[in-house]
Motif scaffolding. Structure first.
Motif, mmCIF file in Angstrom:
data_model
loop_
_atom_site.group_PDB
_atom_site.id
_atom_site.type_symbol
_atom_site.label_atom_id
_atom_site.label_comp_id
_atom_site.label_asym_id
_atom_site.label_seq_id
_atom_site.Cartn_x
_atom_site.Cartn_y
_atom_site.Cartn_z
ATOM 1 N N ASN A 3 0.815 -1.213 0.000
ATOM 2 C CA ASN A 3 0.000 0.000 0.000
ATOM 3 C C ASN A 3 0.851 1.266 0.000
ATOM 4 O O ASN A 3 0.509 2.252 -0.654
ATOM 5 C CB ASN A 3 -0.932 0.002 1.218
ATOM 6 N N ALA A 4 1.946 1.238 0.742
ATOM 7 C CA ALA A 4 2.818 2.429 0.771
ATOM 8 C C ALA A 4 3.395 2.682 -0.622
ATOM 9 O O ALA A 4 3.431 3.827 -1.092
ATOM 10 C CB ALA A 4 3.941 2.230 1.792
ATOM 11 N N MET A 5 3.842 1.611 -1.279
ATOM 12 C CA MET A 5 4.392 1.798 -2.635
ATOM 13 C C MET A 5 3.286 2.233 -3.600
ATOM 14 O O MET A 5 3.510 3.077 -4.469
ATOM 15 C CB MET A 5 5.038 0.500 -3.123
ATOM 16 N N VAL A 15 -4.450 12.188 -3.385
ATOM 17 C CA VAL A 15 -4.541 10.943 -2.599
ATOM 18 C C VAL A 15 -4.117 11.254 -1.163
ATOM 19 O O VAL A 15 -3.110 11.939 -0.951
ATOM 20 C CB VAL A 15 -3.594 9.868 -3.183
ATOM 21 N N MET A 16 -4.865 10.782 -0.189
ATOM 22 C CA MET A 16 -4.433 10.975 1.197
ATOM 23 C C MET A 16 -3.606 9.743 1.603
ATOM 24 O O MET A 16 -4.151 8.659 1.792
ATOM 25 C CB MET A 16 -5.637 11.150 2.120
ATOM 26 N N PRO A 17 -2.311 9.874 1.700
ATOM 27 C CA PRO A 17 -1.442 8.701 1.890
ATOM 28 C C PRO A 17 -1.391 8.220 3.341
ATOM 29 O O PRO A 17 -0.415 8.442 4.059
ATOM 30 C CB PRO A 17 -0.080 9.204 1.408
ATOM 31 N N GLN A 18 -2.408 7.519 3.742
ATOM 32 C CA GLN A 18 -2.516 7.044 5.129
ATOM 33 C C GLN A 18 -1.387 6.079 5.489
ATOM 34 O O GLN A 18 -0.849 6.124 6.589
ATOM 35 C CB GLN A 18 -3.862 6.333 5.335
ATOM 36 N N GLN A 19 -1.055 5.198 4.529
ATOM 37 C CA GLN A 19 -0.041 4.188 4.840
ATOM 38 C C GLN A 19 1.336 4.815 4.991
ATOM 39 O O GLN A 19 2.080 4.498 5.918
ATOM 40 C CB GLN A 19 -0.009 3.126 3.740
ATOM 41 N N LEU A 20 1.667 5.720 4.086
ATOM 42 C CA LEU A 20 2.961 6.405 4.194
ATOM 43 C C LEU A 20 3.032 7.230 5.475
ATOM 44 O O LEU A 20 4.096 7.372 6.086
ATOM 45 C CB LEU A 20 3.192 7.295 2.964
ATOM 46 N N LEU A 64 1.617 6.442 8.338
ATOM 47 C CA LEU A 64 1.912 5.521 9.437
ATOM 48 C C LEU A 64 3.392 5.139 9.440
ATOM 49 O O LEU A 64 4.027 5.073 10.503
ATOM 50 C CB LEU A 64 1.048 4.258 9.315
ATOM 51 N N VAL A 65 3.938 4.896 8.259
ATOM 52 C CA VAL A 65 5.356 4.506 8.187
ATOM 53 C C VAL A 65 6.245 5.673 8.621
ATOM 54 O O VAL A 65 7.228 5.473 9.348
ATOM 55 C CB VAL A 65 5.718 4.042 6.764
ATOM 56 N N ALA A 66 5.895 6.874 8.198
ATOM 57 C CA ALA A 66 6.679 8.042 8.627
ATOM 58 C C ALA A 66 6.618 8.176 10.149
ATOM 59 O O ALA A 66 7.633 8.477 10.801
ATOM 60 C CB ALA A 66 6.147 9.307 7.959
ATOM 61 N N ALA A 67 5.456 7.916 10.712
ATOM 62 C CA ALA A 67 5.325 7.971 12.173
ATOM 63 C C ALA A 67 6.172 6.878 12.828
ATOM 64 O O ALA A 67 6.825 7.109 13.859
ATOM 65 C CB ALA A 67 3.857 7.822 12.567
ATOM 66 N N TRP A 93 1.603 9.338 14.671
ATOM 67 C CA TRP A 93 2.684 9.374 15.659
ATOM 68 C C TRP A 93 2.116 9.460 17.067
ATOM 69 O O TRP A 93 2.599 8.799 17.994
ATOM 70 C CB TRP A 93 3.603 10.559 15.356
ATOM 71 N N ALA A 94 1.087 10.272 17.215
ATOM 72 C CA ALA A 94 0.469 10.415 18.536
ATOM 73 C C ALA A 94 -0.138 9.096 19.003
ATOM 74 O O ALA A 94 -0.207 8.815 20.200
ATOM 75 C CB ALA A 94 -0.589 11.506 18.489
#
Lengths: 396, 285
Positions: free
Chosen positions: A246-248, A315-320, A322-325, A372-373
């Protein structure tokens, strides 16, 4: 053609040196490790173990020379005589080698090409500026070509200790292709096995970063949160596998919108990348892939850059996010044990701005901050994320 | 990486998917895994050699434990190490280790004759367990001195603990590497579904107990049983390399952990519970 490779590590030896020798070039390694110099000189060769899921073969790279950076005169002479200068030192070390390249190029009367095998956007231009700033006559730098290289091969480790006399071995994938910016080089162009020259280089860089590198980082940071030790083990976790895909995929939406569909991967191509992560022969530790999180969280880098590009494409990148967090949560102490989150929650706004160039109150920055929170308060030594979807921890 | 697994073959009717999956994953990752069933072979003791980079002591049988001891004697690296597995198997030794580490355990008594425990019953009931028992077998709650006659026929040490009436289901804590998991299940769990139980969140107190257990034995692959009585936790048993039933993605997590320890063993580094060998890994015959 004479070539020098500055940096005798995984990429320097495991990719650049091997392909240069396979192309018939003279190769001299320049490295700060005296042990590596001794080893390479003693053996006159090293090995590269090339692996895929189905095969392993060892290639011997011989006929090489090696010089220590501490032997300044010899290093400058070698670089001056080289028609091609390759760097493979990790991007944060480029400032340290810029003076050497600057001195050498200042002495040359004919153009040389410098190719930086560093996984970083605009690295060719960055190195050109660094070298220029070290020259007494900065305009001289324009005679020479500077390009980055988009590398496909993962070279994950070195086997053997340089202080021992046995030849070193580097373990990596068998893929040879790497992409170089034709427009940034000077004639005569080098001929190197696996090198693909392109005129549209920047989209290729971002394609690699926002696809392969983003997926690799996803496996690493989420794998770390879930307690795995290796990329090839984490990728078997169904949640992580799905998150990597999903991130890719989020990154592809941004790439397609900005550069056209030809710069985005199909579903099958993304699956093929995931298959590469399964390669246990690479034996790639998660802490290696996850290290240096601040650089990898920079605004134009694999996670935040991909997220911002996706956001720009609607696109709202929810998966990216989470990974950034997860990357923000990551830190790695010297003994290989995970420890507490990098930052206190109260510092979220400042950290997101300083590290990622994101506004925690809006858009992609907002969802990174939110993820992150959710993650950070539960992240304690030994704690374990049981479920990415539910943010279910072994201890709350 | 060469791994030798000391296993016990289970009947086909028993559902135990975790270890076969672990073995398959390790093989997929390029490990050479040999399954060793000590009960099914005649093993010349003089030919026991450390032929693998790492041995996994999964079987809980006396023969497997002794074979691990023989392997230990010739320099094999074992997960968990023989010394630890042997201590955990012996409730007398393991309870003392836990108590000394500040782990809350019931008052524990040992004797050679159960009748000698009669005087202790004035203070409340006792639980008698086989001192090398497992899986809840052979456990008796003794309320009255007359009942001691029924359990005193056996040979060997008598192991008794003060009975604390459990509140709710038993809690099983599993530790894999740096991670810990809680599973709540009925006692005794008989069916596979009962053994899987329900996951629960480990609180600060249980986490501290798990860390104490880990430090006390120097290992990070084990499970222990906790009962809660009058709001207080008591550790009533500890197992080296338990079944990990109910742990999410247990096979993948175990395979990842075994692989990482195998890497350490191959590199001549210390593994949990064992220092690094003096001259790198054990020499294969």
């Amino acid at each position: 053609m004479r070539a020098v490779v500055i940096g005798a590590g995984r990429i320097g030896c495991g990719l650049a040196g091997q392909l240069l020798r396979a192309s018939g070039h003279e190769v001299t390694f320049i490295t700060r490790s005296c042990d590596v110099v001794k080893n390479l000189r003693h053996n006159g060769s090293y090995h590269v173990l090339l692996t895929s899921e189905t095969e392993c073969r060892i290639v011997t790279v011989d006929g090489i020379k090696a010089i220590a950076t501490s032997d300044e005169a010899a290093a400058i002479t070698a670089v001056t005589r080289a028609d091609l200068i390759v760097t493979a030192v990790c991007s944060q070390n480029l400032p340290a080698i810029a003076p050497l390249i600057a001195q050498a190029l200042s002495r040359r009367e004919t153009p040389a090409n410098v190719i930086a095998f560093e996984n970083m956007p605009s690295v060719g231009e960055c190195l050109r500026r660094l070298v220029s700033s070290e020259m007494t006559q900065p305009w001289q730098v324009d005679r020479h070509g500077f390009s980055g290289a988009v590398i496909s091969r993962m070279v994950t480790r070195r086997v053997g200790h340089p202080a021992q006399q046995t030849p070193l071995m580097f373990v990596g994938e068998s893929v040879e292709e790497f992409i170089v910016d034709r427009t940034a080089l000077r004639a005569p162009l080098p001929k190197i096995r696996g090198m693909k020259l392109v005129d549209e280089y920047q989209p290729c860089v971002l394609h690699k970063l926002y696809t392969f590198s983003a997926g690799h980082a996803t496996a690493a940071y989420l794998g770390w949160l879930k307690g795995y030790h290796y990329i090839h083990t984490a990728i078997h976790d169904p949640e992580i596998r799905k998150a990597v895909f999903n991130a890719m995929a989020e990154g592809q939406r941004g790439l397609a919108a900005k550069f056209g569909q030809e710069f985005a991967c199909s579903r099958a191509e993304l699956e093929a990348i995931i298959t590469r992560f399964e390669n246990a022969n690479l034996n790639d530790p998660i802490v290696r892939v996850a290290r240096d999180p601040h650089r990898k969280l920079a605004a134009d880098e694999r996670l935040v850059g991909a997220g911002r590009l996706a956001e720009a494409a609607g696109v709202m990148p929810q998966q990216l996010a989470l990974v950034a967090a997860a990357a923000l949560c990551f830190s790695h102490s010297g003994n290989g044990q995970p420890c507490t989150a990098c930052f206190e929650q109260s510092q979220t706004t400042e950290a997101l701005n300083e590290i990622c160039g994101l506004d925690a109150a809006h858009g992609f920055g907002r969802i990174v901050a939110k993820s992150w929170a959710q993650l950070a308060p539960s992240l304690l030594p030994g704690n374990l994320l049981l479920s990415l979807r539910q943010r279910l921890w072994a201890r709350v | 990486m060469k791994i030798g697994m000391l296993m016990l073959r289970h009947p086909a009717t028993r559902i135990s998917p975790i270890m076969p999956a672990v073995v398959q994953m390790l093989r997929n990752w390029g490990c050479e895994v040999d399954i060793i069933y000590p009960e099914e072979n005649v093993t010349p003791l003089s030919q026991v050699r450390a032929k693998h980079d790492l041995y996994i002591l999964k079987s809980g049988t006396e023969l497997a434990l002794s074979l691990a001891g023989a392997l230990h004697a010739v320099g094999a690296r074992i997960l968990n190490p023989y010394r630890v597995a042997a201590t955990m198997r012996d409730k007398i030794a393991s309870m003392r280790v836990l108590e000394a580490a500040g782990v809350p355990v019931p008052e524990t008594y040992i004797t050679s004759n159960a009748r000698q425990l009669a005087g202790l019953l004035d203070a409340g009931p006792l639980v008698l367990k086989p001192y090398r028992g497992s899986q809840g077998r052979g456990i008796h709650v003794i309320w009255d001195a007359d009942e001691l006659d029924d359990v005193s026929a056996g040979e060997g040490p008598v192991f008794a603990q003060r009975y604390h009436k459990p509140e709710g289901e038993d809690r099983k804590i599993y530790v894999i590497g740096e991670q810990m998991f809680g599973v709540r299940r009925i006692f005794p769990a008989k069916t596979y579904e009962e053994k899987i139980g329900q996951p629960f969140t480990i609180d600060e107190e249980l986490r501290d107990i798990a860390l104490r257990c880990s430090r006390a034995f120097g290992v990070e692959l084990f499970g222990f049983d906790v009962i809660i009585s009058k709001g207080r936790p008591y550790v009533v048993d500890i197992q080296s390399f338990p079944g990990f039933k109910g742990v999410p993605d247990a096979a993948l997590r175990l395979a990842d952990y075994v692989y990482s320890v195998g890497q350490r063993a191959m590199n001549g580094e210390p593994i949990p519970g064992m220092a690094a060998p003096a001259q790198g890994k054990a020499v294969a015959s």
